[in-house]
Design an enzyme around this catalytic site. Sequence first.
Site, short mmCIF file in Angstrom:
data_model
loop_
_atom_site.label_atom_id
_atom_site.label_comp_id
_atom_site.label_asym_id
_atom_site.label_seq_id
_atom_site.Cartn_x
_atom_site.Cartn_y
_atom_site.Cartn_z
N ASP A 35 1.07 -1.27 0.06
CA ASP A 35 0.09 0.16 0.06
C ASP A 35 0.96 1.41 -0.25
O ASP A 35 2.39 1.05 -0.02
CB ASP A 35 -1.00 -0.17 1.20
N LYS A 57 -3.95 3.13 -2.50
CA LYS A 57 -5.23 4.06 -3.07
C LYS A 57 -5.00 4.86 -1.68
O LYS A 57 -4.24 4.70 -0.62
CB LYS A 57 -6.35 3.23 -2.33
N MET A 172 -8.69 8.25 9.42
CA MET A 172 -9.64 8.19 8.63
C MET A 172 -10.66 9.88 9.22
O MET A 172 -11.53 9.55 8.48
CB MET A 172 -9.89 7.63 7.43
N1 SAH Z 1 -4.54 -0.47 8.78
C1 SAH Z 1 -3.99 0.90 9.36
C2 SAH Z 1 -5.09 1.85 8.74
C3 SAH Z 1 -5.14 1.85 7.60
S1 SAH Z 1 -6.57 3.61 7.21
C4 SAH Z 1 -3.42 0.76 11.09
O1 SAH Z 1 -3.77 -0.28 11.34
O2 SAH Z 1 -3.19 1.89 11.56
C5 SAH Z 1 -5.24 4.80 6.73
C6 SAH Z 1 -6.01 5.53 8.33
O3 SAH Z 1 -4.58 5.54 9.14
C7 SAH Z 1 -4.98 7.07 7.92
O4 SAH Z 1 -6.21 7.78 7.31
C8 SAH Z 1 -4.92 7.26 9.55
O5 SAH Z 1 -5.69 7.34 9.87
C9 SAH Z 1 -3.86 6.17 9.41
N2 SAH Z 1 -2.76 6.15 10.44
C10 SAH Z 1 -1.81 5.31 9.32
N3 SAH Z 1 -0.41 5.40 9.38
C11 SAH Z 1 -0.82 7.13 10.47
C12 SAH Z 1 0.37 7.19 11.24
N4 SAH Z 1 1.80 7.46 10.53
N5 SAH Z 1 0.20 8.77 12.32
C13 SAH Z 1 -1.27 8.39 11.97
N6 SAH Z 1 -1.72 8.08 11.38
C14 SAH Z 1 -1.70 6.83 10.94
#
Ligand code: SAH
Length: 256
Positions: A35, A57, A172
């Site tokens: 991703d 995405k 998100m």
């Molecule tokens: N599977 C991922 C989430 C995917 S959805 C997990 O477990 O973290 C994508 C969302 O994850 C982003 O829109 C944001 O809300 C969050 N996200 C992912 N990486 C991040 C980071 N380094 N700092 C803050 N939010 C993060």
Amino acid sequence: MTGLIYLVGAGPGDPELLTVKARRLLGEADVIVHDYLVPAEILALARPEAERIFVGKKGGGFCCPQSTIEETLIQLARLGKTVVRLKGGDPFVFGRGGEEAEALVAAGISFEIVPGVTSALAAGAYAGIPLTHRALSSAVVFLTGHEDPNKPGSNLRWEDYGPLQATLCVYMGMKNLETIARRLQDGGMPADTPVAVIQSATTGAHRQMLATLADIAQRAEREGFGAPAIVIIGAVAALSENLAWFATARPAELRS
Ligand code: SAH
């Protein structure tokens, strides 16, 4: 012989937060399917000859329909490849890992799941926000703010979370932050409830801010906060004033 698919969490960004198992599998895989949130330093752990397939995405836009991703994994497994399907954070937390696992089961493909540090946990840790605290919060909820909160049939009723004595971690949530904050208040959450936004947690671009439910949306917009970010709502968010260690440890020119 069919190959094996590993659905692997890459963690929140800092490559050192990768699990030892994820690191080993990256070094063994024939193909990495990844991703956009997976940083280059982590992809660099793959064998140089490993094939890399990007299926990211970004911001609601998309490159590949979910069915194409699933089909790609199935085809690679049928070619006998060992595949690491690498996802930001944890594969089973808002990562559609569940759907991919279901597709693999339906196709008779073997798989394993390797958990990763999900971004809510990483954001809390790096921002100095304990998600639970003996005096302040005994429960944690992970929610997605990505759904259009006004769409009919939306399955998240934000008002229901207003009275909850819990820490809310919203993934998100930036685009809908104003609506989310208003609906939580409509549900009875006090306007002065502390809210933190942590953007790009654990990375060189990490920034965080603290406000209240009443003014978070306006202030986050004014200060230019955006995805990827976690919104942490609840009394524990205010502890970041004392406990923020990562943002303050970094050189001033990198701080927001
Ligand atoms: N599977 C991922 C989430 C995917 S959805 C997990 O477990 O973290 C994508 C969302 O994850 C982003 O829109 C944001 O809300 C969050 N996200 C992912 N990486 C991040 C980071 N380094 N700092 C803050 N939010 C993060």
